[in-house]
Design a protein around this motif. Structure first.
Motif, PDB file in Angstrom:
ATOM      1  N   ASP A   1       0.847  -1.198   0.000  1.00 42.91           N
ATOM      2  CA  ASP A   1       0.000   0.000   0.000  1.00 42.91           C
ATOM      3  C   ASP A   1       0.881   1.246   0.000  1.00 42.91           C
ATOM      4  O   ASP A   1       1.910   1.298   0.651  1.00 42.91           O
ATOM      5  N   VAL A   2       0.379   2.256  -0.703  1.00 37.95           N
ATOM      6  CA  VAL A   2       1.074   3.536  -0.722  1.00 37.95           C
ATOM      7  C   VAL A   2       0.996   4.172   0.667  1.00 37.95           C
ATOM      8  O   VAL A   2      -0.076   4.267   1.261  1.00 37.95           O
ATOM      9  N   GLN A   3       2.147   4.569   1.177  1.00 34.64           N
ATOM     10  CA  GLN A   3       2.199   5.318   2.435  1.00 34.64           C
ATOM     11  C   GLN A   3       3.010   6.581   2.234  1.00 34.64           C
ATOM     12  O   GLN A   3       4.131   6.540   1.725  1.00 34.64           O
ATOM     13  N   LEU A   4       2.427   7.691   2.646  1.00 34.77           N
ATOM     14  CA  LEU A   4       3.078   8.992   2.567  1.00 34.77           C
ATOM     15  C   LEU A   4       2.932   9.655   3.933  1.00 34.77           C
ATOM     16  O   LEU A   4       1.805   9.803   4.427  1.00 34.77           O
ATOM     17  N   GLY A  26       5.921   1.808  -0.003  1.00 33.85           N
ATOM     18  CA  GLY A  26       4.841   0.999  -0.563  1.00 33.85           C
ATOM     19  C   GLY A  26       4.714   1.084  -2.068  1.00 33.85           C
ATOM     20  O   GLY A  26       3.800   0.474  -2.643  1.00 33.85           O
ATOM     21  N   PHE A  27       5.606   1.822  -2.705  1.00 32.96           N
ATOM     22  CA  PHE A  27       5.608   1.908  -4.163  1.00 32.96           C
ATOM     23  C   PHE A  27       7.013   2.284  -4.609  1.00 32.96           C
ATOM     24  O   PHE A  27       7.863   2.650  -3.791  1.00 32.96           O
ATOM     25  N   PRO A 109      -3.549   9.778  -4.202  1.00 32.17           N
ATOM     26  CA  PRO A 109      -3.108   9.305  -2.886  1.00 32.17           C
ATOM     27  C   PRO A 109      -2.270  10.365  -2.190  1.00 32.17           C
ATOM     28  O   PRO A 109      -1.382  10.966  -2.810  1.00 32.17           O
ATOM     29  N   ARG A 110      -2.568  10.603  -0.920  1.00 34.93           N
ATOM     30  CA  ARG A 110      -1.815  11.593  -0.176  1.00 34.93           C
ATOM     31  C   ARG A 110      -1.669  11.138   1.269  1.00 34.93           C
ATOM     32  O   ARG A 110      -2.346  10.215   1.704  1.00 34.93           O
ATOM     33  N   GLY A 111      -0.799  11.816   2.000  1.00 35.98           N
ATOM     34  CA  GLY A 111      -0.587  11.468   3.395  1.00 35.98           C
ATOM     35  C   GLY A 111      -1.612  12.107   4.300  1.00 35.98           C
ATOM     36  O   GLY A 111      -2.626  12.643   3.857  1.00 35.98           O
ATOM     37  N   GLN A 112      -1.304  12.076   5.601  1.00 33.78           N
ATOM     38  CA  GLN A 112      -2.235  12.620   6.589  1.00 33.78           C
ATOM     39  C   GLN A 112      -2.068  14.124   6.761  1.00 33.78           C
ATOM     40  O   GLN A 112      -2.913  14.780   7.368  1.00 33.78           O
TER      41      GLN A 112
END
Length: 120
Positions: A1-4, A26-27, A109-112
């Motif tokens: 999974d993508v994690q930022l 994750g990518f 997709p973006r982070g928190q």
């Protein structure tokens, strides 16, 4: 999974500077163009800057051109945003995103996020 995962935000006075970081996992980071976007209270997402996968191409929104600098370190899977000459209008939540201009920003997709508050 993508994690930022963004970091580096905080409270800064007008005219000040901050450096934001984004740790990616994750990518295959060096295959992707990346961007910084922000969202001010009560407003929609605003694209700020993009950098191509190997940092050959840079794009900036007019609102930040000449003040913000996007960069990346593919060896460390890190994305950065240097913010200079900050104003109160720069107060927002800042996100790194797997995004290139022309795509649907709301689906990127973006982070928190990391909060930047510019205030005296």
């Amino acid at each position: 999974d993508v994690q930022l995962v963004e970091s580096g935000g905080g409270l800064v006075q007008p005219g000040g500077s901050l450096r934001l970081s984004c740790a990616a996992s994750g990518f295959t980071f060096n295959d992707e163009g990346m961007s910084w976007i922000r969202q001010a209270p009560g407003k929609g997402l605003e694209w700020l800057a993009s950098i191509s996968s190997l940092a050959y191409t840079f794009e900036y929104a007019d609102s930040v051109k000449g003040r913000f600098t996007i960069s990346r370190d593919n060896a460390k899977n890190q994305l950065y945003l240097q913010l200079n000459r900050l104003t109160t209008d720069d107060t927002a939540m800042y996100y790194c995103a797997m995004y290139w201009p022309g795509r649907d920003l709301n689906r990127a997709p973006r982070g928190q996020g990391t909060q930047v508050t510019v205030s005296s």
